[in-house]
Design a protein around this motif. Structure first.
Motif, mmCIF file in Angstrom:
data_model
loop_
_atom_site.group_PDB
_atom_site.id
_atom_site.type_symbol
_atom_site.label_atom_id
_atom_site.label_comp_id
_atom_site.label_asym_id
_atom_site.label_seq_id
_atom_site.Cartn_x
_atom_site.Cartn_y
_atom_site.Cartn_z
ATOM 1 N N GLU A 99 4.278 8.844 2.490
ATOM 2 C CA GLU A 99 4.725 8.268 1.242
ATOM 3 C C GLU A 99 6.286 7.514 1.234
ATOM 4 O O GLU A 99 6.995 7.884 2.013
ATOM 5 N N ALA A 100 6.045 6.485 0.741
ATOM 6 C CA ALA A 100 7.256 5.720 0.778
ATOM 7 C C ALA A 100 7.957 5.609 -0.751
ATOM 8 O O ALA A 100 7.222 5.236 -1.739
ATOM 9 N N HIS A 101 9.180 5.596 -0.821
ATOM 10 C CA HIS A 101 9.679 5.215 -2.122
ATOM 11 C C HIS A 101 11.185 4.465 -1.986
ATOM 12 O O HIS A 101 11.789 4.489 -0.956
ATOM 13 N N ASP A 102 11.129 3.503 -2.561
ATOM 14 C CA ASP A 102 12.422 2.653 -2.766
ATOM 15 C C ASP A 102 13.637 3.451 -3.337
ATOM 16 O O ASP A 102 13.573 4.382 -4.403
ATOM 17 N N ALA A 103 14.567 3.504 -2.699
ATOM 18 C CA ALA A 103 15.972 4.084 -3.180
ATOM 19 C C ALA A 103 17.055 3.065 -3.040
ATOM 20 O O ALA A 103 17.283 2.206 -2.116
ATOM 21 N N ILE A 104 18.034 3.283 -3.817
ATOM 22 C CA ILE A 104 19.372 2.484 -3.745
ATOM 23 C C ILE A 104 20.575 3.551 -3.330
ATOM 24 O O ILE A 104 20.560 4.483 -3.994
ATOM 25 N N VAL A 105 21.352 3.244 -2.266
ATOM 26 C CA VAL A 105 22.381 4.169 -1.935
ATOM 27 C C VAL A 105 23.464 3.818 -2.860
ATOM 28 O O VAL A 105 24.043 2.545 -2.729
ATOM 29 N N GLY A 106 24.021 4.769 -3.814
ATOM 30 C CA GLY A 106 24.722 4.299 -4.697
ATOM 31 C C GLY A 106 26.182 4.902 -4.312
ATOM 32 O O GLY A 106 27.151 4.276 -4.769
ATOM 33 N N ALA A 107 26.408 5.632 -3.261
ATOM 34 C CA ALA A 107 27.747 5.937 -2.756
ATOM 35 C C ALA A 107 27.488 6.975 -1.295
ATOM 36 O O ALA A 107 26.546 7.663 -1.199
ATOM 37 N N VAL A 108 28.551 6.867 -0.660
ATOM 38 C CA VAL A 108 28.681 7.666 0.770
ATOM 39 C C VAL A 108 29.876 8.653 0.550
ATOM 40 O O VAL A 108 30.923 7.924 0.178
ATOM 41 N N THR A 109 29.638 9.775 0.535
ATOM 42 C CA THR A 109 30.874 10.571 0.261
ATOM 43 C C THR A 109 31.423 11.382 1.537
ATOM 44 O O THR A 109 30.539 11.438 2.249
#
Length: 159
Positions: free
Chosen positions: A131-141
């Motif tokens: 299963e694949a999902h598109d995601a956006i990296v919003g931040a790295v903490t």
């Protein structure tokens, strides 16, 4: 009747396969093993028959071995914790089985019906469900060089 069979131990937990529970049972001994067996009973799923009443069946075609395995299961009236793995030559049925991922199934194994048994498994192939999902990296903490976390955004049906 004496048979050498190929199969796999599985443990069900809440309507899905749980490899973790199977692993947790392995090191237990004595009363802890008995308690774990009661809490997470194991089932043996039969895949293949390698020897039947002293006859080496590994040179037989899979079709012939599968038929012998089905007869063996019927003759012995096997019930839980024994289970004959489902088998089909119908592509539609196989496609429906791919929906079983919610139960912990990771894919389907397949081989030619004419193939003999080979212990290396080179004649068997596995189609894994991915299963694949598109995601956006919003931040790295977190500080550089230390453990960090990602804040991910994912598209839903509205975008």
């Amino acid at each position: 009747m004496v048979a050498h069979i190929n199969g796999e131990l599985v443990v069900w937990e809440e309507s899905r396969l749980s490899f973790e529970r199977l692993q947790q049972r392995l090191p237990r001994r004595g009363s802890a093993a008995v308690a774990a067996a009661a809490q997470w009973p194991a089932h043996f799923v039969l895949f293949d028959v390698l020897c039947l009443d002293g006859t080496d069946t590994t040179a037989w075609s899979y079709r012939r071995r599968r038929s012998a395995l089905e007869v063996l299961c019927t003759d012995l009236q096997l019930q839980a914790p024994w289970r004959l793995t489902p088998s089909t030559t119908d592509p539609g049925t196989a496609f429906e089985w791919l929906d079983w991922t919610a139960a912990g199934l990771e894919g389907l194994c397949f081989t030619r019906l004419t193939e003999p048994y080979r212990p290396t498994g080179r004649t068997w192939r596995k189609y894994r469900v991915r299963e694949a999902h598109d995601a956006i990296v919003g931040a790295v903490t977190g500080p550089i060089g230390a453990p960090q976390s990602l804040l991910l955004g994912r598209y839903d049906t509205t975008g």
